[in-house]
Design a protein around this motif. Structure first.
Motif, PDB file in Angstrom:
ATOM      1  N   ASN A 140       7.293  62.771 -61.038  1.00  0.00           N
ATOM      2  CA  ASN A 140       7.391  64.075 -60.394  1.00  0.00           C
ATOM      3  C   ASN A 140       8.656  64.802 -60.836  1.00  0.00           C
ATOM      4  O   ASN A 140       8.648  66.017 -61.068  1.00  0.00           O
ATOM      5  CB  ASN A 140       7.386  63.905 -58.876  1.00  0.00           C
ATOM      6  CG  ASN A 140       7.335  65.238 -58.153  1.00  0.00           C
ATOM      7  OD1 ASN A 140       6.419  66.040 -58.375  1.00  0.00           O
ATOM      8  ND2 ASN A 140       8.303  65.478 -57.290  1.00  0.00           N
ATOM      9  N   PRO A 156       7.461  59.109 -57.961  1.00  0.00           N
ATOM     10  CA  PRO A 156       8.566  60.073 -57.803  1.00  0.00           C
ATOM     11  C   PRO A 156       9.272  60.378 -59.124  1.00  0.00           C
ATOM     12  O   PRO A 156       9.697  61.522 -59.365  1.00  0.00           O
ATOM     13  CB  PRO A 156       9.506  59.351 -56.824  1.00  0.00           C
ATOM     14  CG  PRO A 156       8.613  58.452 -56.037  1.00  0.00           C
ATOM     15  CD  PRO A 156       7.603  57.966 -57.032  1.00  0.00           C
ATOM     16  N   ASN A 186       1.845  54.800 -58.245  1.00  0.00           N
ATOM     17  CA  ASN A 186       2.098  55.808 -57.221  1.00  0.00           C
ATOM     18  C   ASN A 186       3.328  55.441 -56.395  1.00  0.00           C
ATOM     19  O   ASN A 186       4.159  56.309 -56.072  1.00  0.00           O
ATOM     20  CB  ASN A 186       0.873  55.939 -56.318  1.00  0.00           C
ATOM     21  CG  ASN A 186       1.094  56.897 -55.159  1.00  0.00           C
ATOM     22  OD1 ASN A 186       1.465  56.475 -54.073  1.00  0.00           O
ATOM     23  ND2 ASN A 186       0.851  58.175 -55.405  1.00  0.00           N
ATOM     24  N   ARG A 243       8.065  66.163 -64.272  1.00  0.00           N
ATOM     25  CA  ARG A 243       7.227  67.366 -64.244  1.00  0.00           C
ATOM     26  C   ARG A 243       8.031  68.581 -63.803  1.00  0.00           C
ATOM     27  O   ARG A 243       7.898  69.677 -64.373  1.00  0.00           O
ATOM     28  CB  ARG A 243       6.049  67.150 -63.295  1.00  0.00           C
ATOM     29  CG  ARG A 243       5.046  68.303 -63.320  1.00  0.00           C
ATOM     30  CD  ARG A 243       3.929  68.099 -62.331  1.00  0.00           C
ATOM     31  NE  ARG A 243       4.441  68.094 -60.964  1.00  0.00           N
ATOM     32  CZ  ARG A 243       3.656  68.033 -59.882  1.00  0.00           C
ATOM     33  NH1 ARG A 243       2.336  67.931 -60.027  1.00  0.00           N
ATOM     34  NH2 ARG A 243       4.167  68.026 -58.671  1.00  0.00           N
ATOM     35  N   ASP A 244       8.904  68.407 -62.793  1.00  0.00           N
ATOM     36  CA  ASP A 244       9.743  69.522 -62.340  1.00  0.00           C
ATOM     37  C   ASP A 244      10.710  69.957 -63.439  1.00  0.00           C
ATOM     38  O   ASP A 244      11.012  71.153 -63.593  1.00  0.00           O
ATOM     39  CB  ASP A 244      10.537  69.119 -61.089  1.00  0.00           C
ATOM     40  CG  ASP A 244       9.654  68.985 -59.861  1.00  0.00           C
ATOM     41  OD1 ASP A 244       8.498  69.482 -59.906  1.00  0.00           O
ATOM     42  OD2 ASP A 244      10.093  68.353 -58.870  1.00  0.00           O
TER      43      ASP A 244
END
Length: 351
Positions: free
Chosen positions: A302, A299, A294, A305-306
């Protein structure tokens, strides 16, 4: 076994006297029952402690007498290993003052012990770590073999895990050590404290000293990387360098841990088993791993995923994942057993 093979086996120093966890003729009372070397409290699945390190020394003549003609036969007789732990080749490599040695590895490829060879007085030294002890299914097999082979204990670690941290508090025990509560008659034993200074990496208290009897109490969960973990371990390390460590400590390590200091007799209670400790190690290590992910790679995931939407996990599996497992799980489990334990522990917390 040939004379040349016999000369390969090594020695540890002789002993004098007898090591007992309590004074001669004395029993420590806990919960109305007697605790001491004569007690068999904790057997048959109700142990209060586990054997977490063991070094045995035995005469080489016993190997011929009982037909243990090679190292694999010896560790089978001593520990009942059937491939869980195997010996490497004998090498001209010094280990623990032995000019010849062989390593012991488990079936996961982890180093779990050594055998020292070629030393003095024609004896053999066999040592297994906590990672090796986890493969021993029945310590009575080891006890019986040690008696038969005339082995003695050079070192044994008897460990108790307070998984929820309700009875063992390393900071409170530091105060008790400073107050002299660990004095069993005569001068109080030396103690030292290693503080994590509030960083959440775990503090450690040592009472006594190496070479005789050393108690170590530490915040194991924090040391495994989870600052919020309450898990505390207490272990006593008994050395047979100058006095004898009774073989009965293999059968009931909890009695010897409780008998090491009266403070331990007060605090060491409840069941402590190897399986429960392994599961706790996986639980804490898995939570620490998720916490690290985490913080360090959350990040980055993340961003993936974007960028890729629902297919980001496919990209991660193709370009990010690789075989193996983190070093934090070394000596605990691997492969499907590790996956099973991690799945069960993380799903339990997710629920």
């Amino acid at each position: 076994m040939s004379a040349d093979q016999s000369r390969l086996f090594a020695a540890c120093m002789p002993f004098d006297g007898y090591f007992s966890p309590v004074s001669t003729g004395e029993k420590v009372r806990s919960g109305g029952g007697e605790v001491g070397p004569g007690s068999n409290t904790g057997q048959k699945g109700q142990q209060t402690a586990i054997v977490d390190y063991l070094t045995l020394v035995l005469p080489a003549s016993s190997l011929e007498e009982f037909r243990c003609s090679n190292i694999d036969l010896l560790i089978y007789k001593l520990f009942g290993f059937r491939g869980e732990v195997v010996a490497g080749a004998i090498r001209e490599k010094n280990w623990n003052f032995y000019p010849l040695s062989a390593i012991l590895k488990d079936r996961d490829g982890e180093l779990v012990g050594h055998i020292g060879l070629g030393g003095n007085k024609e004896t053999v030294c066999v040592s297994i770590s906590g990672a090796g002890c986890k493969w021993v299914k029945d310590w009575r097999v080891t006890y019986n073999a040690a008696v038969q082979l005339k082995a003695r204990i050079s070192r044994i670690d008897c460990a108790h895990d307070d998984y929820e941290g309700k009875r063992l508090d390393v900071h409170a025990l530091r105060e008790r050590a400073a107050a002299g509560d660990f004095c069993e008659g005569g001068c109080p034993p030396r103690h030292r404290f290693m503080s994590d200074e509030g960083h959440g990496t775990g503090s450690t208290l040592y009472v006594g000293g190496k070479g005789h009897k050393e108690l170590c109490v530490y915040e194991k969960g924090k040391q495994l990387g989870l600052p919020s973990s309450p898990w505390v371990r207490a272990e006593v390390r008994l050395y047979g360098k100058h006095v004898e460590v009774a073989l009965e400590s293999l059968l009931d390590p909890g009695a010897y841990l409780r008998g090491s200091y009266s403070v331990m007799a007060e605090l060491i209670q409840g069941v402590c088993t190897r399986l429960r400790t392994i599961r706790k190690q996986v639980e804490v290590s898995a939570e620490a791993m998720v916490l690290w992910m985490n913080r360090q790679v959350g990040p980055a995931l993340n961003v993936l995923r974007d960028a890729f939407g629902d297919s980001w996990s496919d990209f991660a599996e193709e370009r990010v994942l690789r075989s193996g497992h983190p070093g934090r799980f070394r000596g605990i489990a691997s492969g499907e057993p590790l996956a099973k334990y991690v799945r069960e522990e993380l799903c339990r917390f997710a629920a």
